[in-house]
Design a protein around this motif. Structure first.
Motif, PDB file in Angstrom:
ATOM      1  N   UNK A  53       1.539  35.183 -53.894  1.00 28.22           N
ATOM      2  CA  UNK A  53       1.322  35.200 -52.455  1.00 28.22           C
ATOM      3  C   UNK A  53       2.334  34.353 -51.705  1.00 28.22           C
ATOM      4  N   UNK A  54       2.649  33.183 -52.213  1.00 22.45           N
ATOM      5  CA  UNK A  54       3.604  32.309 -51.526  1.00 22.45           C
ATOM      6  C   UNK A  54       5.023  32.842 -51.639  1.00 22.45           C
ATOM      7  N   UNK A  55       5.374  33.422 -52.782  1.00 22.20           N
ATOM      8  CA  UNK A  55       6.707  34.016 -52.928  1.00 22.20           C
ATOM      9  C   UNK A  55       6.884  35.147 -51.920  1.00 22.20           C
ATOM     10  N   UNK A  56       5.900  36.032 -51.826  1.00 21.83           N
ATOM     11  CA  UNK A  56       5.993  37.163 -50.901  1.00 21.83           C
ATOM     12  C   UNK A  56       5.915  36.703 -49.448  1.00 21.83           C
ATOM     13  N   UNK A  57       5.142  35.658 -49.188  1.00 25.15           N
ATOM     14  CA  UNK A  57       5.051  35.132 -47.826  1.00 25.15           C
ATOM     15  C   UNK A  57       6.399  34.598 -47.359  1.00 25.15           C
ATOM     16  N   UNK A  58       7.107  33.894 -48.247  1.00 26.63           N
ATOM     17  CA  UNK A  58       8.433  33.379 -47.906  1.00 26.63           C
ATOM     18  C   UNK A  58       9.402  34.521 -47.628  1.00 26.63           C
ATOM     19  N   UNK A  59       9.298  35.584 -48.407  1.00 25.62           N
ATOM     20  CA  UNK A  59      10.150  36.755 -48.187  1.00 25.62           C
ATOM     21  C   UNK A  59       9.847  37.389 -46.833  1.00 25.62           C
ATOM     22  N   UNK A  60       8.571  37.535 -46.516  1.00 25.41           N
ATOM     23  CA  UNK A  60       8.134  38.111 -45.241  1.00 25.41           C
ATOM     24  C   UNK A  60       8.647  37.285 -44.065  1.00 25.41           C
TER      25      UNK A  60
ATOM     26  N   UNK B 291      14.112  25.606 -41.274  1.00 27.17           N
ATOM     27  CA  UNK B 291      13.066  25.464 -42.287  1.00 27.17           C
ATOM     28  C   UNK B 291      11.668  25.780 -41.754  1.00 27.17           C
ATOM     29  N   UNK B 292      11.589  26.569 -40.687  1.00 26.66           N
ATOM     30  CA  UNK B 292      10.281  26.877 -40.118  1.00 26.66           C
ATOM     31  C   UNK B 292       9.413  27.658 -41.108  1.00 26.66           C
ATOM     32  N   UNK B 293      10.043  28.569 -41.878  1.00 23.88           N
ATOM     33  CA  UNK B 293       9.258  29.343 -42.823  1.00 23.88           C
ATOM     34  C   UNK B 293       8.606  28.465 -43.883  1.00 23.88           C
ATOM     35  N   UNK B 294       9.312  27.386 -44.273  1.00 26.87           N
ATOM     36  CA  UNK B 294       8.745  26.457 -45.255  1.00 26.87           C
ATOM     37  C   UNK B 294       7.548  25.727 -44.667  1.00 26.87           C
ATOM     38  N   UNK B 295       7.668  25.299 -43.409  1.00 25.42           N
ATOM     39  CA  UNK B 295       6.573  24.595 -42.746  1.00 25.42           C
ATOM     40  C   UNK B 295       5.347  25.498 -42.637  1.00 25.42           C
ATOM     41  N   UNK B 296       5.555  26.738 -42.197  1.00 25.13           N
ATOM     42  CA  UNK B 296       4.434  27.666 -42.050  1.00 25.13           C
ATOM     43  C   UNK B 296       3.810  27.977 -43.407  1.00 25.13           C
ATOM     44  N   UNK B 297       4.649  28.239 -44.409  1.00 21.31           N
ATOM     45  CA  UNK B 297       4.136  28.573 -45.737  1.00 21.31           C
ATOM     46  C   UNK B 297       3.341  27.412 -46.329  1.00 21.31           C
TER      47      UNK B 297
ATOM     48  N   UNK C 256       5.726  28.967 -56.473  1.00 18.93           N
ATOM     49  CA  UNK C 256       6.156  30.237 -55.892  1.00 18.93           C
ATOM     50  C   UNK C 256       7.193  30.029 -54.811  1.00 18.93           C
ATOM     51  N   UNK C 257       6.975  29.023 -53.950  1.00 17.56           N
ATOM     52  CA  UNK C 257       7.935  28.712 -52.897  1.00 17.56           C
ATOM     53  C   UNK C 257       9.256  28.225 -53.485  1.00 17.56           C
ATOM     54  N   UNK C 258       9.175  27.355 -54.475  1.00 18.38           N
ATOM     55  CA  UNK C 258      10.385  26.831 -55.107  1.00 18.38           C
ATOM     56  C   UNK C 258      11.195  27.958 -55.731  1.00 18.38           C
TER      57      UNK C 258
END
Length: 385
Positions: free
Chosen positions: A135-142, A170-176, A203-205
């Motif tokens: 979920x986190x990997x796909x969320x970062x992609x999205x 780095x907004x996507x990292x903050x949101x994720x 997943x994010x890493x």
């Protein structure tokens, strides 16, 4: 071209069904066919996303994805991956894990009375960490896709504002990370909170690492190309690239060398993330790893590969420009569903229908846009005459 691209998948499907029949009779054949249809229906968005990346890879890396990649998809994700989960979660050695999968206990009640979980139970219990990682990997992609500046937008009323706020570093990292904390705190079972946090961060890493390496080696390749071709118009090249939008790592039209390798690696991780829900959902149909490998892997994964190649060879993504956007919205939906499913089961049919609905909507919008542009061109031509 259709026969050439899908012919092998049809042959593999027939062979797989024959093997399933020889392995477990009519019941195994029916279950294998159901799993194949199940995987294909869940993977339309996967095929579109794969195609957006595959078309930017050199012919060599495309072949690698269609050969080595299919081995990873079939045997790695659909056969070995569940066994590894059982091995790690239960403490059994690989041979015993395989034996547990192939020879389930005849009496579940008596088996559970001794405190011994079944193969299916172990896989199901591992769902929170699997869903958190995927979920986190796909969320970062999205988020990465919709925070990027693009020439063409589909749902402009929301995509343009997302592009504007995406200018924040780095907004996507903050949101994720915020969503991961909320998921672990309010959705995940109390005993799984730390596991969900760790899996989600991993997943994010994974996304940041593979994405960063892809961008790094792409920039290196671009600099080499520009040095070798001093007459190249870099601005024009960038405009062409931006007009196609971006999906994951920024890539050349035909990435080679290290850039191609990391695109291949990125594509494999992405493909694996898409398959998590399918692998887990398959256990609602059967726990037999052989049938899962035949249905999800050989039939489902092969047809997804064929569909991916068809989209690339046919130039479908260039003709239907909103398909990529629709696929990324489907990715976002899948990411949120995976995170939500950590605490509440979500039927796989809902996941599949949402993805298909978004892809179909994007396709229809693309056709309307294409027809509108064609009509406008005809009007201008009449005026000029």
């Amino acid at each position: 071209m259709v026969v050439r691209i899908f012919g092998l998948s049809v042959v593999v499907t027939i062979v797989s069904l024959i093997i399933a029949f020889l392995y477990g009779g009519v019941e195994a054949l029916i279950l294998t066919a159901i799993l194949g249809v199940f995987e294909i229906s869940l993977s339309f968005d996967n095929a579109v996303i794969n195609a957006t990346i595959l078309r930017r890879m050199s012919e060599f890396w495309q072949k690698m994805f269609l050969t080595i990649g299919i081995l990873i998809a079939v045997f790695g994700m659909r056969l070995v991956f569940p066994l590894v989960i059982v091995w790690l979660a239960s403490g059994l050695n690989p041979a015993d894990a395989l034996d547990l999968a192939l020879n389930p206990p005849p009496n579940d009640a008596a088996y559970f009375a001794n405190g011994d979980p079944s193969y299916e139970t172990i896989i199901t219990d591992a769902h929170p960490q699997i869903a958190a990682f995927g979920g986190m990997f796909l969320l970062m992609l999205f988020l990465g896709f919709f925070f990027e500046q693009k020439e063409i937008t589909w749902l402009s009323w929301i995509e343009r504002p997302l592009e504007k706020i995406g200018k924040l570093e780095m907004l996507e990292v903050v949101i994720a990370m915020t969503l991961l904390v909320l998921t672990a705190t309010y959705i995940a079972p109390a005993e799984e909170r730390s596991t969900v946090m760790i899996a989600g961060v991993l997943g994010m890493i994974t996304y940041i690492l593979v994405n960063g390496l892809g961008e790094y080696f792409n920039v290196e390749t671009e600099e080499t190309d520009e040095a070798a071709e001093p007459g190249t118009d870099a601005a024009e090249k960038e405009a062409v690239e931006n007009s196609n939008g971006r999906s994951g790592p920024t890539t050349l039209a035909k990435a080679t060398g290290k850039a191609g390798f990391f695109l291949f690696l990125y594509l494999e991780v992405l493909d694996a993330s898409f398959s998590f829900d399918g692998v887990i959902g398959a256990f609602a149909i059967t726990a037999d790893p052989i049938i899962i490998a035949l249905g999800l892997g050989l039939i489902g994964a092969m047809f997804v590969r064929s569909l991916t190649v068809y989209l690339v060879r046919k130039g479908t993504l260039s003709e239907y420009v909103y398909l990529e956007h629709g696929a990324h919205w489907a990715i976002g939906a899948l990411a949120f569903i995976l995170l939500y499913s950590i605490g509440t089961h979500v039927p796989e049919v809902i996941t599949g229908l949402i993805g298909v609905a978004l892809i179909v909507a994007a396709l229809i919008s693309s056709i309307v846009r294409r027809n509108r542009i064609a009509a406008r061109g005809e009007e201008e031509e009449k005026v000029n005459i």
